[in-house]
Design an enzyme around this catalytic site. Sequence first.
Site, PDB file in Angstrom:
ATOM      1  N   CYS A  79      22.965  56.057  12.062  1.00  0.00           N
ATOM      2  CA  CYS A  79      24.394  56.294  11.865  1.00  0.00           C
ATOM      3  C   CYS A  79      25.026  56.814  13.151  1.00  0.00           C
ATOM      4  O   CYS A  79      24.471  57.681  13.825  1.00  0.00           O
ATOM      5  CB  CYS A  79      24.620  57.371  10.789  1.00  0.00           C
ATOM      6  SG  CYS A  79      24.285  56.810   9.128  1.00  0.00           S
TER       7      CYS A  79
ATOM      8  N   CYS B 225      18.908  58.404   7.465  1.00  0.00           N
ATOM      9  CA  CYS B 225      19.351  58.656   6.095  1.00  0.00           C
ATOM     10  C   CYS B 225      19.290  57.425   5.212  1.00  0.00           C
ATOM     11  O   CYS B 225      19.557  57.487   4.026  1.00  0.00           O
ATOM     12  CB  CYS B 225      20.780  59.212   6.094  1.00  0.00           C
ATOM     13  SG  CYS B 225      22.010  57.940   6.462  1.00  0.00           S
TER      14      CYS B 225
ATOM     15  N   CYS C 171      20.123  52.901   8.425  1.00  0.00           N
ATOM     16  CA  CYS C 171      19.926  54.056   9.300  1.00  0.00           C
ATOM     17  C   CYS C 171      18.500  54.577   9.160  1.00  0.00           C
ATOM     18  O   CYS C 171      17.995  54.735   8.043  1.00  0.00           O
ATOM     19  CB  CYS C 171      20.916  55.150   8.912  1.00  0.00           C
ATOM     20  SG  CYS C 171      20.618  56.712   9.794  1.00  0.00           S
TER      21      CYS C 171
ATOM     22  N   CYS D 166      25.654  61.718   8.698  1.00  0.00           N
ATOM     23  CA  CYS D 166      24.266  61.321   8.451  1.00  0.00           C
ATOM     24  C   CYS D 166      23.406  62.521   8.048  1.00  0.00           C
ATOM     25  O   CYS D 166      22.622  62.443   7.100  1.00  0.00           O
ATOM     26  CB  CYS D 166      23.714  60.674   9.720  1.00  0.00           C
ATOM     27  SG  CYS D 166      22.027  60.037   9.569  1.00  0.00           S
TER      28      CYS D 166
END
Lengths: 287, 284, 251
Positions: free
Chosen positions: A272, A250, A247, A278
């Site tokens: 995400c 994150c 992602c 997230c």
Amino acid sequence: MSLIESLLEPEQDDLIMDAGATREIRRAILTAIAVPGYQVPFGSREMPVARGWGSGGLQVTMALIGSDDVVKVIDQGDDEGVNAVNLRRLITRASGAVETTEVSEATIVQTRHRVPEGGLEVGQILVLQVPEPEPLRGVERDVRELERMHAEADYSRMWVSLYEDRVRNGVITRTTGYPCMVGGRYVISTTPIPRWDVPLLHRSPFLSIFGAGRAKRIYAIPPDTDVEPMTFEDVPFEVEENRGAVCRRCGSDRSFLVATPSSTDGVDLWACSDTSWCNRRSGIDSP
Amino acid sequence: MNQIDVEPEVLEVSALGRAYGPVDDGVIARTGPLAGTSKCATTGTVLAAWDVSFAVAAGEALGVIGESGSGKSTVMRCIAGDVVPSAGTVTLRRSDGSFATITEMSPAEVRGLRVHDLAIVHQNPADGLDLRITAGGNIADPLTAAGWRNFGSIRERAGELLRRTEVPLERMDDPVGAFSGGMRQRVQLARALANNPSVVLLDEPTTGLDASVAAGVLDLIRSLLEEFSIAAVVVSHDFSVIEMLTQRCVVMQHGRVVEHGLTDQLLEDPIHPYSQRLVGAARS
Amino acid sequence: MSRTEVLDVAGLTKSFTLHNIDGRSVVALDGVDLTVKAGEHVALAGSSGAGKSSLLKCVYRTYLPSSGSVVLVDEHGERIDLLSLSEREIVALRGRRLGYVSQFLRSQPRRTALQIVADAAVMRGVVRGDAVAMAEMALNRLRLDRSLWDVHASVLSGGERQRVNLAAGTVSPPRLLLLDEPVSALDPANRVAALDLIGSLTESGVAVLSVFHDLEAMERLASRVVLMRAGRVIEDGPPTEVLQLELGVAR
């Protein structure tokens, strides 16, 4: 009050479902919970959302929700999608319930596409918006024959379809709506959730209720119920691969990722699907 | 009593009848071979089949001969469980040894029987196959219906059956719609044998096939019936089929059995006038 | 030597009612009495139409006799009334105790020569492994070239097929063997081998009832000749006697 007078009464915008509808849908939900995976027919009402846009999920939520509930609505995993925002407003205004984007705070989560990352807890209810509930629709058109197949647990046509898929493609290719056997008895379509989320249903601590407004069906998976993806013993059920993607917000590589268009060089980046999950991660992990 | 061991019966048809309309002694008397019709002139009742009885043992093939309108198709459908008879019973000895009276079963029970114990090979393979699905898939159908859940095993069994019915293995994953008539019939045979049924019904198994193709299919059927000790009922209007496949047969006319006997005896020494006419026509 | 009776035919009649011509009756057998013992070879003689083949077929039940009795006496001395047997019992009997070899090989186009003969042995109760060995011996005896053993019967010549037929009919021989012109298509050398084989059957105790159009074969093989005319038995005695009579009449 005479008929004319009752018709002339100002419409109560906030009341989107009357008491009669609420009772009927609750009865349908009870039946669905009592017979896990069985598609219970119900009289689908006119809703402020068009059919195919979550009217079934909405009716289920409206039948269950009260002013002491906390509701989260997600659209493709995202709380801030236009659809989710609209539905949330509708629901809270009509019921007096409080809204949230925090999964842990919600008593009811209505979703168009995902199970919140990691699933829900005991006591929470997941309401799913189902576009097409019939798992066998691809292999049979005749309504009576479909009824018979479910009634007699005669799912051989589905097995043949899985066989053909495997033969043609090397794997079973269904992405959403993967057929699963519930409680060893009924086969359901797990639409709208992706394969990624299917394992969350198996013996889940939470209650899942699927509402299909256009098809006029409700089905449910009570907590601790077996939900087994239909597959051959020697063809294991696989969820989507991330293939090394992480992602961009994150950094997670173990959540369900979706492609987000990049504004800079046209290359899609992954993020995400579950935005609140997230955000929470980014919040914790951000330097 | 004579000391001759015969195989136990697997299929028994007893006084089977199918009437469309009210039946009484008068109706019975006014229909049949002597009356020259299966429709009662007075009541309009059609006795499509009446008072039909025969039994078949494992490893035996019995022929049902007759022209169209003879009632042979009706009898076939009653045995298959597709039609509920007006009179009589059909009893079958299942693969597990227990007995099932088809004529008293619910449609769901009949379907179960058709998966495990009774297979039908239709005249038109398109009626017994899903043409959109591969050859292997058509065999996977009865296997999965019987509870097979291992993809590898299913493929292995399907491959074995296709090999046995002489369908080239490289065509296993081709949709059956692309196959010739003779090849489709072979796939139908493979499918019929999937769950080792004790009884197989063959309805005009080679009608519509070229003579040379038909000969190959008949030969295959014959060896399969012997190899798997199946009790078979072969319905046909074609004597060469009956001669090739059966040891005994019954002749039907206007819904009744007019003669029954050993196949070679029926073909060389038919007694009933109608049998004589049929055989005479076939021979010429 | 007292031999045991195997076949007992008494008062056998057979007539055909031709419904589709004018309903007339044609008499094929008009009261036939005949016995055949174990190890005996009885040859039926007479001009065509005398009823020879009809008699064989009535015993085998390809024809349904009109009246009379046909009794097969089994290994235990038990008398089996063939005319009272059910269809399935006759089929079982034909498989094991009653054999029939006609001129024509019944349609089994895609079985090989060896398979056909082995199948016949299996039908008579022989274990598959032994059956193949027996089939090989039988085909060898009838001088069928080894290269033809794994060939489909449909591609064999008339004479080759007839030998396969004979091998199938005689391998693990049944108690009673009916032969209807079994060597008609064979050339002289193969004919000798075939007749030799048939001769050895009676030596091993098989009861044989045959039809040969060839006098020499009859003389060579038969212990008795039964002369038939118009569906009846005219003479029944040793070959030389009966055949002299027949030849005498013919002249």
